[in-house]
Design a protein around this motif. Structure first.
Motif, mmCIF file in Angstrom:
data_model
loop_
_atom_site.group_PDB
_atom_site.id
_atom_site.type_symbol
_atom_site.label_atom_id
_atom_site.label_comp_id
_atom_site.label_asym_id
_atom_site.label_seq_id
_atom_site.Cartn_x
_atom_site.Cartn_y
_atom_site.Cartn_z
ATOM 1 N N THR A 16 0.176 -1.039 7.045
ATOM 2 C CA THR A 16 0.726 0.316 7.119
ATOM 3 C C THR A 16 0.837 0.722 8.584
ATOM 4 O O THR A 16 0.676 -0.096 9.478
ATOM 5 N N ASN A 34 -2.699 -5.022 0.167
ATOM 6 C CA ASN A 34 -2.687 -4.259 1.411
ATOM 7 C C ASN A 34 -3.958 -4.494 2.211
ATOM 8 O O ASN A 34 -5.030 -4.727 1.658
ATOM 9 N N GLU A 55 -7.451 0.841 3.633
ATOM 10 C CA GLU A 55 -7.270 2.218 3.176
ATOM 11 C C GLU A 55 -8.417 3.053 3.733
ATOM 12 O O GLU A 55 -9.543 2.574 3.890
ATOM 13 N N PRO A 76 -5.302 9.011 -3.569
ATOM 14 C CA PRO A 76 -4.061 8.235 -3.415
ATOM 15 C C PRO A 76 -2.826 9.087 -3.178
ATOM 16 O O PRO A 76 -1.836 8.592 -2.620
ATOM 17 N N SER A 99 -2.704 8.962 2.768
ATOM 18 C CA SER A 99 -3.130 7.794 1.999
ATOM 19 C C SER A 99 -2.158 6.649 2.171
ATOM 20 O O SER A 99 -0.933 6.831 2.195
ATOM 21 N N TYR A 100 -2.700 5.430 2.260
ATOM 22 C CA TYR A 100 -1.845 4.250 2.378
ATOM 23 C C TYR A 100 -1.187 3.895 1.047
ATOM 24 O O TYR A 100 -0.169 3.201 1.022
ATOM 25 N N VAL A 101 -1.740 4.373 -0.058
ATOM 26 C CA VAL A 101 -1.062 4.230 -1.349
ATOM 27 C C VAL A 101 0.255 4.992 -1.302
ATOM 28 O O VAL A 101 1.323 4.465 -1.645
ATOM 29 N N ARG A 102 0.177 6.228 -0.860
ATOM 30 C CA ARG A 102 1.385 7.049 -0.762
ATOM 31 C C ARG A 102 2.357 6.454 0.261
ATOM 32 O O ARG A 102 3.577 6.412 0.011
ATOM 33 N N LYS A 115 4.234 3.461 -1.226
ATOM 34 C CA LYS A 115 5.222 3.880 -2.223
ATOM 35 C C LYS A 115 6.458 4.460 -1.540
ATOM 36 O O LYS A 115 7.594 4.131 -1.896
ATOM 37 N N HIS A 155 -1.745 -4.306 -5.043
ATOM 38 C CA HIS A 155 -3.182 -4.120 -4.859
ATOM 39 C C HIS A 155 -3.441 -3.444 -3.517
ATOM 40 O O HIS A 155 -3.019 -3.948 -2.477
ATOM 41 N N ILE A 156 -4.105 -2.301 -3.560
ATOM 42 C CA ILE A 156 -4.451 -1.533 -2.363
ATOM 43 C C ILE A 156 -5.908 -1.103 -2.505
ATOM 44 O O ILE A 156 -6.325 -0.669 -3.585
ATOM 45 N N ASP A 183 -9.207 0.883 -2.921
ATOM 46 C CA ASP A 183 -9.365 2.159 -3.630
ATOM 47 C C ASP A 183 -10.252 3.103 -2.826
ATOM 48 O O ASP A 183 -11.457 2.878 -2.693
#
Length: 639
Positions: free
Chosen positions: A53, A82, A85, A91, A96-99, A102, A117-118, A120
């Motif tokens: 990221t 990933n 995080e 998330p 957030s690295y999830v966001r 995406k 897979h990121i 948690d």
């Protein structure tokens, strides 16, 4: 040719691919990833990607999206892991690295989210160890990572493997370095809001990838790239561990490459094609290396420090010394607007016209006095028509409690004058409620942004007046991009450019002073410079005659100074002028003591500015020039 390349790169301990810019590099990285995906598809297997990221991979993801939409690249067989995080974090949080993943990639391609897979960031801490072990086992279950992309932090971290990380480390919970948190402060609103921990793949995990690509863009990364590529392997710079990998390649742009030996001091690794600029740089480097004034350098100094070729081709060396000494001496001027009636053939500025129209563009409301306050004062004192243009409101860099303090003052003043303070009281109540529940990096209300902007406007006026400017020559542009970027990801700068064109048309300056300090951690300086450059270029292309007689001078701020060999105008300051400049900086009370975004330097801005200009003066003196209290430095922009 191969022997020549090996000689040039002999200090480099890992393969390095250098590109003209990050766009070209990102294109090639995306192409490499796409090739791996297609190869795996042809084999009926899944492609396993290790993703990063941050700013570095954004253009890579953009190109992958284009390949998907325009050239049919499918991600149905892709599995991703990933690197890291923040912890703890939700998330859907903006940071957030999830966001991030995406928004930057997953929402735009046909990947199966079950294959994503990121780490948690919501787990209870007592469950993290088991999660990390399971993360490692999942990677292994897919046969390992085919290609791992990495950025690099200014601490030398890869992933969130900070200094001190072991080379065999696995996925784990880590504590973030203070510099890493400072670099993330803009995303979170302040350093205090940045999580202190993160979950990261370990260096040992990264090393298992069959191919490792590390990306670095811009001069901000040049220093750490030199350490990672040419330095000794050390836990103090975790990226140096990549030197022991047979599978790692660094992809960098020209900005990130400038401190590598083959570019910074090429005479140490190859025969050079000597031009005036390179000779000047080399002689100054030699004088600093052997701690001698330029005029005392000897033939032995040249021969013993990799510069025998220069001595042979352009010697005797004393002639070289005299030439470079004179060039540096001619940069020094007490007349930044030019000295009327004087011979200007060896001066940095023109003698005519006697009175110049000068405009100082200040990206933030204090960059003018911090960066070139002494020159600003000198121009006004010497009778030039000096204007200052504050390009942004700077409202982001005001503490929240300052807003309440100023509104409280306004309420008390209204009451003391027996005026109705009901409006202010209601405003104060709504502000207090908003700030009480304000989330990290949440944008302020319009009213709060206005008050913060007015605080900085008042400070800027006071500073400019102290420098000697008339009120009608103080311009507040409040360029729209500054607030717009807080709410929009894709921003047009057209209205900013048009507004700048109009101001330039109104003034028709002979001199433009603008920030050339792109080490600004917020990027505002670079955006403001590009707006000015585009506006000026358009006016020149429209045939406006005054643009042919206008020179653009770049100054640098509190983060980074020009190198001595780059400086084209050096304005010496007396002790009294240094003090007057300091008082102008002090007018910016909201930035004093502890500014909202101090960068990675804990010193106050006025201290940084004084130390920076004093260091420039010291270096001039070390090279054999006169001893001054301080020197402000400028480089002329050439089209």
């Amino acid at each position: 040719m191969l022997l020549n390349l090996l000689e040039e790169t002999r200090y480099e301990k890992v393969p390095v691919q250098i590109y003209a810019n990050d766009s070209e590099a990102s294109f090639d990285i995306a192409k490499r990833i796409a090739t791996i995906i297609k190869q795996k598809q042809a084999e009926g297997r899944q492609a396993v990607l290790g993703l990063a990221t941050g700013v570095s991979p954004i253009k890579v993801y953009k190109e992958l999206i284009r390949l998907h939409k325009e050239e049919g690249l499918s991600f149905k067989n892709v599995v991703t892991f990933n690197l890291d995080e923040y912890y703890p974090i939700q998330p859907d949080a903006e940071q957030s690295y999830v966001r991030f993943m995406k928004e930057q990639l997953f929402d735009h391609v046909d990947i199966d989210m079950a294959n994503v897979h990121i780490p948690d960031g919501t787990l209870p801490e007592n469950e993290i160890t088991a999660f990390c072990l399971d993360y490692e086992q999942k990677i292994n279950s897919y046969g390992g990572i085919d290609v791992q992309i990495l950025g690099i932090g200014r601490t030398g971290h890869i992933g969130f493997n900070e200094p001190g990380s072991a080379p065999n480390s696995g996925t784990r919970l880590v504590t973030l370095n203070d510099l890493t948190r400072r670099d993330a402060s803009k995303d979170f609103g302040s350093k205090e809001n940045v999580p202190t921990k993160a979950i990261t793949m370990g260096i040992g995990t990264i090393f298992k990838a069959r191919e490792i690509i590390l990306m670095a863009w811009s001069e901000k990364k040049a220093s750490i790239i030199k350490k990672a590529v040419e330095g000794n392997i050390t836990s103090d710079v975790p990226a140096t561990y990549l030197q022991t990998s047979q599978n790692a390649t660094f992809y960098i742009d020209q900005g990130a490459s400038v401190e590598l030996t083959r570019f910074d001091t090429p005479w140490l690794v190859k025969d050079c094609v000597w031009d005036d600029t390179l000779i000047k740089k080399a002689v100054i480097w030699l004088a600093k290396t052997v701690s001698k004034p330029i005029l005392k350098l000897t033939e032995s100094d040249y021969n013993n420090n990799g510069m025998s070729q220069l001595a042979t081709e352009f010697g005797p060396v004393y002639n070289i010394n005299i030439s470079i000494f004179n060039k540096i001496q001619h940069t020094i001027t007490g007349w930044p607007g030019g000295k009327f009636g004087a011979d200007d053939s060896q001066r940095p500025e023109r003698a005519e016209p006697a009175v110049k129209r000068s405009i100082v563009f200040s990206p933030h409301p204090d960059d003018d006095v911090i960066s070139m306050g002494g020159t600003f004062i000198r121009l006004a004192d010497q009778g030039h028509e000096v204007h200052v243009a504050y390009q942004t409101s700077g409202n982001t860099a005001v503490w929240d409690d300052e807003v309440l303090r100023y509104v409280e003052f306004a309420m008390d003043f209204a009451r003391s004058q027996s005026q109705d303070a009901a409006y202010l009281e209601n405003l104060y109540s709504s502000m207090t409620e908003f700030l009480r529940t304000k989330q990290p990096n949440q944008s302020d209300t319009e009213a709060i942004r206005t008050v913060k902007g007015l605080i900085r406007k008042g400070e800027a006026i006071a500073g400019a007046r102290l420098a000697g400017l008339k009120d009608q020559r103080i311009h507040f542009m409040d360029l729209p991009f500054y607030d717009r970027t807080k709410f929009q990801k894709n921003v047009s700068f057209e209205d900013d450019i048009q507004q700048t064109m109009q101001l330039l048309r109104d003034i028709r300056p002979h001199q433009i002073f603008t920030a050339g300090d792109f080490a600004d951690p917020h990027g505002t300086h670079k955006v403001c410079f590009e707006i000015i450059l585009e506006a000026f270029t358009r006016l020149r292309n429209l045939g406006e005659q005054w643009t042919n007689d206008c020179w653009i001078w770049l100054y640098r701020g509190a983060w980074h100074e020009f190198e001595i060999h780059e400086i084209e105008m050096a304005v010496p300051l007396s002790p009294q002028e240094v003090e007057r400049k300091r008082l102008a900086i002090f007018k910016h009370q909201s930035q004093k003591d502890v500014p909202v975004f101090p960068g990675d330097d804990a010193r106050e801005f006025w201290v940084r500015a004084e130390h920076r200009t004093q260091e420039t003066a010291r270096l001039y003196n070390q090279l054999g020039l006169a001893e001054y209290e301080a020197i402000e430095a400028f480089v002329r922009w050439k089209f």
